[in-house]
Design a protein around this motif. Sequence first.
Motif, mmCIF file in Angstrom:
data_model
loop_
_atom_site.group_PDB
_atom_site.id
_atom_site.type_symbol
_atom_site.label_atom_id
_atom_site.label_comp_id
_atom_site.label_asym_id
_atom_site.label_seq_id
_atom_site.Cartn_x
_atom_site.Cartn_y
_atom_site.Cartn_z
ATOM 1 N N GLU A 46 0.828 -1.212 0.000
ATOM 2 C CA GLU A 46 0.000 0.000 0.000
ATOM 3 C C GLU A 46 0.862 1.261 0.000
ATOM 4 O OE1 GLU A 46 -2.330 -0.799 3.459
ATOM 5 O OE2 GLU A 46 -3.992 -1.686 2.307
ATOM 6 N N ARG A 103 -2.066 4.233 -9.405
ATOM 7 C CA ARG A 103 -3.509 4.290 -9.131
ATOM 8 C C ARG A 103 -4.078 2.875 -9.115
ATOM 9 N NH1 ARG A 103 -5.725 9.316 -9.572
ATOM 10 N NH2 ARG A 103 -4.385 10.965 -10.429
ATOM 11 N N ASP A 125 -6.871 0.342 -6.457
ATOM 12 C CA ASP A 125 -7.584 0.053 -5.212
ATOM 13 C C ASP A 125 -7.203 -1.369 -4.813
ATOM 14 O OD1 ASP A 125 -9.361 -0.625 -3.188
ATOM 15 O OD2 ASP A 125 -10.997 0.555 -4.034
ATOM 16 N N ALA A 147 -10.013 -3.636 -3.330
ATOM 17 C CA ALA A 147 -10.998 -4.095 -4.311
ATOM 18 C C ALA A 147 -10.417 -5.182 -5.198
ATOM 19 C CB ALA A 147 -11.478 -2.915 -5.153
#
Length: 535
Positions: free
Chosen positions: A468, A477, A479, A482
């Motif tokens: 992270e 970019r 997530d 997800a």
Amino acid sequence: MSGPTAGLLAALLIVGLAMPLMAQESRPVTTDAVSVDGAEPRDPALAPLHEALNGQPLWREESALARLDSALASLAEDGLTPAHYRAGTWRQAFEALPAEDAAARERLAREASRALVEALEDLARGRVDPRRLDPQWEIPLAEVTLPWPRIADALAAGRVEEALALARPRHPAYGQLRQALAEHRRLEALGGWASLPPRAQPLRPGERHEEVRRLRERLAAAGELGVLVPEAGVYGELAARARPAEFESLHYDDTLMAAVRRFQRRHGLNADGVVGPRTREALNVPVSRRLEQLRLNLERARWLLPTLADAHVLVNVAGQTLDYRRPNGEAWRTRVIVGQPGRATPLLASRLTRFDLHPSWTVPPTIFREDKLPQLRRDPLVLEGQFSVLAPDGSRLDPLDVDWERPGAVMLRQAPGPANPLGQMVLRFPNGHAVYLHDTPARGLFGHEQRTLSSGCIRVEGVRRLVEELLVDTGTRADLGARLATGQSQPLHLARPVPLYLYYWTAFPDLDGEVIFHGDPYGRDAPLAAALARG
């Protein structure tokens, strides 16, 4: 002294000064030499210094060589051996030369300058070439450019130690290692510390035992209790007067437990306050060994620190830790599991370029050959349900159709899932060893004090946090949550690569600057110590 005797002594001194320098394989001395006192430069080793000095003489007076002797003696503070640079001999050699023998003085000046340049270069990039110790060395060595104009200014003003300081690595870790070396030299001068006797059972907080007194004395001798108590055999009555009354207590109290835990943290041990076998072993390492570790790791620091990028990931294989230095100056350290001695994690420099989420695991050649193949030869179906057998083109094979005595280029691959040894993510970087950083389902192993348990790859505790932070710091970019939630295998490329170093420190500062001592699981300290001793 005058006449033939003085001339003979001067000649012997000059030859004695030159021979150790000329005998070193790694530092050939040209015979087409140069004076730094006005002659045209012909010795490449001295040319940069000569050019920076612009012909200004250095060693025309006895006081100048006395300052050189003193400065070269200070190299012991860097873990180098002053005798390799003839420290303490230059003034004596000057005094022995006849004042009228200009040629002899010129030769002496040349040799003194060569010793100084050698010391400057050794401080900047290390005395030993690591490629001589390890033919598989894969970390580029820095092309160090010394600040010759500033060095020349310092020398012209008679500040030889300042000139040496200009060559040292500027990284804070180097200064912290030097400070630790000075502190341990002081402890050695105070007598060091005594060993604890063997004991079958661990010594635990709250116990009362005769050994508690000896434990307290051992920790005090290293300053762990906030007061230095010299060894009685060295300082006698002084030691007895310095001993606080509580040192006679046999109770393993909270103060002593805090000191033990502090000691354990400083030696890469689980800080539980229990004096078990590994803690006892660390307590019994003599101060001479700690001094050697600091000397060796100062040399390793000279190899690596000049090459370190400001932001980087650094795995200390010996200490089984990983540091991430972020672009914003923050730092994070976590525990890792590295290769066992027979399957050592390689030392290298590379760049993290991508992650694989929910990865499959293709069994590396060493594990296939040494672990899986013997099982398959006994029972071709032993891995059924866990691994797929694949041909070189990726097509699946029936394990019963493979000649496991001569399997050729077949592969074993394990699908993603809870049992996959790579866990949820793998961090990839270019290398020729098929190693990588990765997650693991066996997270309990991070609690082991000795974590040389893998076949070469590096398992990272808290790997998700590392990923992270790398995503944020590289402007990638994605997530992550997800993507992980999909349960699907997928690659994730970083927007820009992050420098990675797999290195070997048996002593290195933690994130607060305190030097931590580690074991030597791959036995790399002894060859380096021998090479440094040879010079």
